[in-house]
Design an enzyme around this catalytic site. Structure first.
Site, PDB file in Angstrom:
ATOM      1  N   LYS A 160      -2.538  -2.397   0.466  1.00 20.46           N
ATOM      2  CA  LYS A 160      -2.490  -3.130  -0.804  1.00 20.46           C
ATOM      3  C   LYS A 160      -2.123  -2.070  -1.845  1.00 20.46           C
ATOM      4  O   LYS A 160      -2.985  -1.475  -2.500  1.00 20.46           O
ATOM      5  CB  LYS A 160      -3.872  -3.739  -1.046  1.00 20.46           C
ATOM      6  CG  LYS A 160      -3.823  -5.094  -1.701  1.00 20.46           C
ATOM      7  CD  LYS A 160      -5.168  -5.748  -1.740  1.00 20.46           C
ATOM      8  CE  LYS A 160      -5.339  -6.591  -2.997  1.00 20.46           C
ATOM      9  NZ  LYS A 160      -4.291  -7.529  -3.328  1.00 20.46           N
TER      10      LYS A 160
HETATM   11  N1  PMP Z   1      -1.294 -11.432   0.593  1.00 18.64           N
HETATM   12  C1  PMP Z   1      -1.138 -10.696  -0.511  1.00 18.64           C
HETATM   13  C2  PMP Z   1       0.215 -10.173  -0.851  1.00 18.64           C
HETATM   14  C3  PMP Z   1      -2.242 -10.414  -1.336  1.00 18.64           C
HETATM   15  O1  PMP Z   1      -2.108  -9.671  -2.431  1.00 18.64           O
HETATM   16  C4  PMP Z   1      -3.501 -10.958  -0.995  1.00 18.64           C
HETATM   17  C5  PMP Z   1      -4.690 -10.707  -1.881  1.00 18.64           C
HETATM   18  N2  PMP Z   1      -5.342  -9.526  -1.563  1.00 18.64           N
HETATM   19  C6  PMP Z   1      -3.606 -11.714   0.179  1.00 18.64           C
HETATM   20  C7  PMP Z   1      -2.477 -11.941   0.950  1.00 18.64           C
HETATM   21  C8  PMP Z   1      -4.936 -12.268   0.626  1.00 18.64           C
HETATM   22  O2  PMP Z   1      -5.773 -11.213   1.014  1.00 18.64           O
HETATM   23  P1  PMP Z   1      -7.353 -11.327   0.955  1.00 18.64           P
HETATM   24  O3  PMP Z   1      -7.708 -12.575   1.637  1.00 18.64           O
HETATM   25  O4  PMP Z   1      -7.831 -10.117   1.657  1.00 18.64           O
HETATM   26  O5  PMP Z   1      -7.732 -11.345  -0.491  1.00 18.64           O
END
Ligand code: PMP
Length: 308
Positions: A160
């Protein structure tokens, strides 16, 4: 709109919100190398408040940093404790938590700056339904983006990583300007990848499908949904999805820490299923809501209670 809180954790110190500033030569501001997380904590009735899947988020934070070759000067335990301290000191019972790492401004200003100091800040603020109260209840309208999700050798999608979000911000901007709530990005092969900040699930004839990991973020909510589907005996397949799989789906929903479980009621002006949140989507919304609010004893391990 977010709600400001009092203090921000910056490199181990609690700094008043308005004084939490960095120098304009901060390397990450110029080149985007750093990582961040998005975490939520919720009130769990008389059990108090708990952070949802804190350990997994902070593990991913460390891994995201490792992917961009940043070794943080903190352990997993120290980072988790810093998150809890940030929540405790600000006194919110429910909110969003944002750890972020960045490369500082000294001594190098060029691309090569891996001997500059690495900083970590942790902020918290109050945040309601990310895709709107109406969206989470009745579903959102999405548009397949003209922006392609970056190839896994262009960006590193297990991380991320701050600068990678230009892609998401551009896709979001395009969809909002065109009057939609969210964008769905395709990958470089033309298959469905994910939303700008959410993973995607498609239901057709009782089977749930989601894109395999490859050019998408390994979402923690995605993982929860996979577990919850399995417990319900609902089949889940990880498989390539085409744009028209979206058009002919019975149900579509997106998942993310911010977005939680949000139904999609329309894609590219085509109604999805009945145009209302379907049975599987509603079941996942309910089970997810129970888990985050501490109503599911078997998923207590997903919660870190905030001692006050
Ligand atoms: N895809 C992207 C590009 C994101 O930024 C997020 C948010 N973190 C997610 C999917 C979903 O991830 P999570 O369930 O871990 O928040």
């Amino acid at each position: 709109m977010y709600k400001k809180t009092d203090k921000i954790w910056m490199d181990g110190k609690l700094v008043p919100w308005n004084e939490a500033k960095v120098h304009v030569l901060t390397h990450t501001l110029h080149y985007g190398v750093g990582a961040f997380e998005g975490i939520r904590y919720y009130e769990c009735g008389d059990q108090g408040s708990a952070v949802f899947r804190l350990k997994e988020h902070m593990q991913r934070f460390i891994e995201s940093n490792h992917v961009v070759a940043l070794e943080l000067p903190y352990s997993l335990d120290q980072l988790m404790e810093a998150c809890l301290e940030t929540i405790r000191v600000n006194g919110l019972k429910e909110g969003y938590l944002r750890p972020v790492s960045y490369i500082g401004d000294e001594p190098n200003a060029g691309l090569w700056a891996h001997d500059n100091d690495i900083h970590v800040s942790i902020l918290t603020w109050g945040w309601g339904a990310y895709l709107g109260d109406e969206g989470i209840k009745n579903g959102i309208r999405a548009k397949v983006s003209s922006f392609t999700r970056m190839h896994r050798n262009v960006s590193m999608t297990k991380g991320k990583i701050n600068g990678q979000y230009v892609n998401s911000v551009m896709a979001k901007l395009e969809s909002k300007k065109a009057g939609y709530d969210e964008a769905i990005l395709l990958d470089t092969e033309g298959f469905v990848a994910e939303g700008t900040g959410e993973n995607i699930f498609v239901v057709k004839n009782g089977v749930v499908r989601t894109p395999q990991l490859g050019s998408i973020l390994n979402g923690i909510t995605r993982d929860c949904i996979a577990t919850l589907l399995k417990e319900e005996g609902i089949p889940l397949e990880e498989s390539p999805l085409t744009r028209d799989d979206l058009y002919i789906a019975d149900e579509i929903f997106v998942t993310g820490t911010a977005a939680e479980v949000t139904p999609i009621r329309e894609v590219d002006d085509r109604r999805v299923g009945t145009g209302k949140p379907g049975a599987v989507t509603q079941k996942m919304q309910k089970l997810y809501d129970d888990a985050i609010h501490g109503r599911t004893p078997k998923h207590k391990e997903w919660l870190t209670f905030i001692e006050t």
